[in-house]
Design a protein around this motif. Sequence first.
Motif, PDB file in Angstrom:
ATOM      1  N   ASP A 276     -81.639 -67.698  -4.601  1.00 11.94           N
ATOM      2  CA  ASP A 276     -82.552 -68.633  -3.060  1.00 11.94           C
ATOM      3  C   ASP A 276     -81.763 -69.571  -2.636  1.00 11.94           C
ATOM      4  N   LYS A 277     -82.580 -70.523  -1.985  1.00 13.51           N
ATOM      5  CA  LYS A 277     -81.337 -71.233  -1.158  1.00 13.51           C
ATOM      6  C   LYS A 277     -80.496 -72.307  -1.926  1.00 13.51           C
ATOM      7  N   ALA A 278     -80.893 -72.849  -3.430  1.00 15.49           N
ATOM      8  CA  ALA A 278     -79.416 -73.884  -3.730  1.00 15.49           C
ATOM      9  C   ALA A 278     -78.820 -72.411  -4.234  1.00 15.49           C
ATOM     10  N   ALA A 279     -79.145 -71.300  -5.113  1.00 14.87           N
ATOM     11  CA  ALA A 279     -78.185 -70.173  -5.178  1.00 14.87           C
ATOM     12  C   ALA A 279     -77.062 -70.614  -4.119  1.00 14.87           C
ATOM     13  N   ALA A 280     -77.126 -69.647  -2.520  1.00 10.47           N
ATOM     14  CA  ALA A 280     -77.074 -70.255  -2.218  1.00 10.47           C
ATOM     15  C   ALA A 280     -75.570 -70.790  -1.425  1.00 10.47           C
ATOM     16  N   LEU A 281     -76.608 -72.151  -1.785  1.00  9.01           N
ATOM     17  CA  LEU A 281     -75.698 -73.111  -1.360  1.00  9.01           C
ATOM     18  C   LEU A 281     -74.683 -73.119  -2.994  1.00  9.01           C
ATOM     19  N   GLU A 282     -74.870 -73.725  -3.626  1.00 13.18           N
ATOM     20  CA  GLU A 282     -73.713 -73.038  -4.478  1.00 13.18           C
ATOM     21  C   GLU A 282     -72.754 -72.434  -4.039  1.00 13.18           C
ATOM     22  N   LEU A 283     -72.915 -70.895  -4.365  1.00 12.00           N
ATOM     23  CA  LEU A 283     -72.722 -69.455  -3.961  1.00 12.00           C
ATOM     24  C   LEU A 283     -71.374 -70.304  -2.708  1.00 12.00           C
ATOM     25  N   GLY A 284     -71.538 -70.612  -2.251  1.00 16.06           N
ATOM     26  CA  GLY A 284     -70.817 -70.951  -0.985  1.00 16.06           C
ATOM     27  C   GLY A 284     -69.751 -71.960  -0.976  1.00 16.06           C
TER      28      GLY A 284
ATOM     29  N   GLU B 228     -77.847 -62.108   4.028  1.00 16.53           N
ATOM     30  CA  GLU B 228     -78.372 -62.883   3.283  1.00 16.53           C
ATOM     31  C   GLU B 228     -76.955 -63.106   1.814  1.00 16.53           C
ATOM     32  N   ASP B 229     -76.364 -61.792   1.827  1.00 14.45           N
ATOM     33  CA  ASP B 229     -75.593 -61.163   0.664  1.00 14.45           C
ATOM     34  C   ASP B 229     -74.195 -61.713   1.686  1.00 14.45           C
ATOM     35  N   LEU B 230     -73.257 -62.091   0.170  1.00 15.34           N
ATOM     36  CA  LEU B 230     -71.662 -62.907   0.469  1.00 15.34           C
ATOM     37  C   LEU B 230     -71.286 -62.002   0.114  1.00 15.34           C
ATOM     38  N   LEU B 231     -70.063 -61.058   0.951  1.00 14.31           N
ATOM     39  CA  LEU B 231     -69.394 -59.788   0.029  1.00 14.31           C
ATOM     40  C   LEU B 231     -67.587 -60.991   0.395  1.00 14.31           C
ATOM     41  N   VAL B 232     -67.006 -60.792  -0.464  1.00 13.42           N
ATOM     42  CA  VAL B 232     -65.810 -61.001  -1.202  1.00 13.42           C
ATOM     43  C   VAL B 232     -64.650 -60.209  -1.329  1.00 13.42           C
ATOM     44  N   ALA B 233     -63.814 -59.843  -0.184  1.00 16.85           N
ATOM     45  CA  ALA B 233     -62.696 -59.667  -0.471  1.00 16.85           C
ATOM     46  C   ALA B 233     -62.110 -59.504  -1.668  1.00 16.85           C
ATOM     47  N   LEU B 234     -62.131 -57.936  -2.957  1.00 14.71           N
ATOM     48  CA  LEU B 234     -61.908 -57.907  -4.144  1.00 14.71           C
ATOM     49  C   LEU B 234     -60.164 -58.008  -4.046  1.00 14.71           C
ATOM     50  N   GLU B 235     -59.381 -59.055  -4.604  1.00 13.89           N
ATOM     51  CA  GLU B 235     -57.986 -58.243  -4.570  1.00 13.89           C
ATOM     52  C   GLU B 235     -57.221 -58.736  -6.197  1.00 13.89           C
ATOM     53  N   GLY B 236     -58.276 -58.484  -7.005  1.00 17.15           N
ATOM     54  CA  GLY B 236     -58.096 -58.410  -8.151  1.00 17.15           C
ATOM     55  C   GLY B 236     -59.415 -57.431  -8.987  1.00 17.15           C
ATOM     56  N   PRO B 237     -59.308 -57.247 -10.163  1.00 19.50           N
ATOM     57  CA  PRO B 237     -60.783 -57.603 -11.048  1.00 19.50           C
ATOM     58  C   PRO B 237     -62.324 -57.774 -10.730  1.00 19.50           C
ATOM     59  N   PRO B 238     -63.234 -57.450 -10.046  1.00 24.72           N
ATOM     60  CA  PRO B 238     -64.526 -58.749 -10.379  1.00 24.72           C
ATOM     61  C   PRO B 238     -64.685 -59.307 -11.349  1.00 24.72           C
ATOM     62  N   GLU B 239     -64.669 -59.590 -12.267  1.00 23.04           N
ATOM     63  CA  GLU B 239     -64.768 -59.284 -13.391  1.00 23.04           C
ATOM     64  C   GLU B 239     -64.111 -61.012 -13.239  1.00 23.04           C
ATOM     65  N   ASP B 240     -63.174 -61.132 -12.904  1.00 21.36           N
ATOM     66  CA  ASP B 240     -62.055 -62.473 -13.013  1.00 21.36           C
ATOM     67  C   ASP B 240     -63.217 -63.787 -11.525  1.00 21.36           C
ATOM     68  N   TYR B 241     -63.562 -62.372 -10.831  1.00 28.45           N
ATOM     69  CA  TYR B 241     -64.172 -63.680  -9.654  1.00 28.45           C
ATOM     70  C   TYR B 241     -65.764 -63.650 -10.596  1.00 28.45           C
TER      71      TYR B 241
ATOM     72  N   GLY C 234     -78.034 -64.291 -13.551  1.00 28.49           N
ATOM     73  CA  GLY C 234     -79.106 -63.986 -12.761  1.00 28.49           C
ATOM     74  C   GLY C 234     -79.434 -64.753 -11.337  1.00 28.49           C
ATOM     75  N   ARG C 235     -79.398 -66.453 -11.098  1.00 30.55           N
ATOM     76  CA  ARG C 235     -79.086 -66.828  -9.795  1.00 30.55           C
ATOM     77  C   ARG C 235     -78.113 -65.629  -8.399  1.00 30.55           C
ATOM     78  N   VAL C 236     -77.342 -65.491  -8.974  1.00 34.24           N
ATOM     79  CA  VAL C 236     -77.124 -64.268  -8.328  1.00 34.24           C
ATOM     80  C   VAL C 236     -76.459 -62.986  -8.799  1.00 34.24           C
ATOM     81  N   ALA C 237     -77.356 -62.289  -7.922  1.00 39.02           N
ATOM     82  CA  ALA C 237     -76.669 -61.145  -7.966  1.00 39.02           C
ATOM     83  C   ALA C 237     -75.528 -60.557  -8.005  1.00 39.02           C
ATOM     84  N   HIS C 238     -75.167 -59.037  -8.464  1.00 46.74           N
ATOM     85  CA  HIS C 238     -73.456 -58.901  -8.351  1.00 46.74           C
ATOM     86  C   HIS C 238     -73.433 -57.046  -8.059  1.00 46.74           C
ATOM     87  N   GLY C 239     -72.309 -57.356  -7.354  1.00 42.42           N
ATOM     88  CA  GLY C 239     -72.265 -55.606  -7.374  1.00 42.42           C
ATOM     89  C   GLY C 239     -70.865 -55.493  -6.935  1.00 42.42           C
ATOM     90  N   VAL C 240     -70.073 -54.267  -6.820  1.00 41.30           N
ATOM     91  CA  VAL C 240     -68.982 -54.068  -6.071  1.00 41.30           C
ATOM     92  C   VAL C 240     -69.326 -52.739  -4.945  1.00 41.30           C
TER      93      VAL C 240
END
Length: 154
Positions: free
Chosen positions: A94-102, A117-130, A141-147
Amino acid sequence: MRVIDRIVGSRLDPEIAHRLHHLDHHHAVDILAIDSADMARRRLRATTQGGEDIAIALPREETLFDGAVLILETDRALVVRVGAERWLRLAPADKAAALELGYHAGNLHWRVRFDGEDLLVALEGPPEDYLARLGDLTASGRVAHGVDGRTEAA
């Protein structure tokens, strides 16, 4: 065409990392993406992501590696990235999660791009660290994720 005949250092070296961080804020870090098959080569011609044609002619004792810094000047840098760039896809519920994520992505100085509506983050390490840095946003679950385009709920 610029000829590069040595490796300055590694992007992981604390002093170099500090300088790269500063240059990155000024959009002055260029990337040379090479295939892993070209890692052993000491001579090659390539074009950086910024469009600069370069020639690499390294001495025998130096070998390219992921994160090798080829240029580190006061106003620009060139860093080697090996293989295809991987992205962490973050899909806020939702918008609240998007604001917090940003807020988090900006505060952590992550290199990002947007895909709908997705934010893509360039991985420079293991995804788990991010994901660990995002804490409850992903755990709840407010932000779903995948690589690399695969999105999963937490």
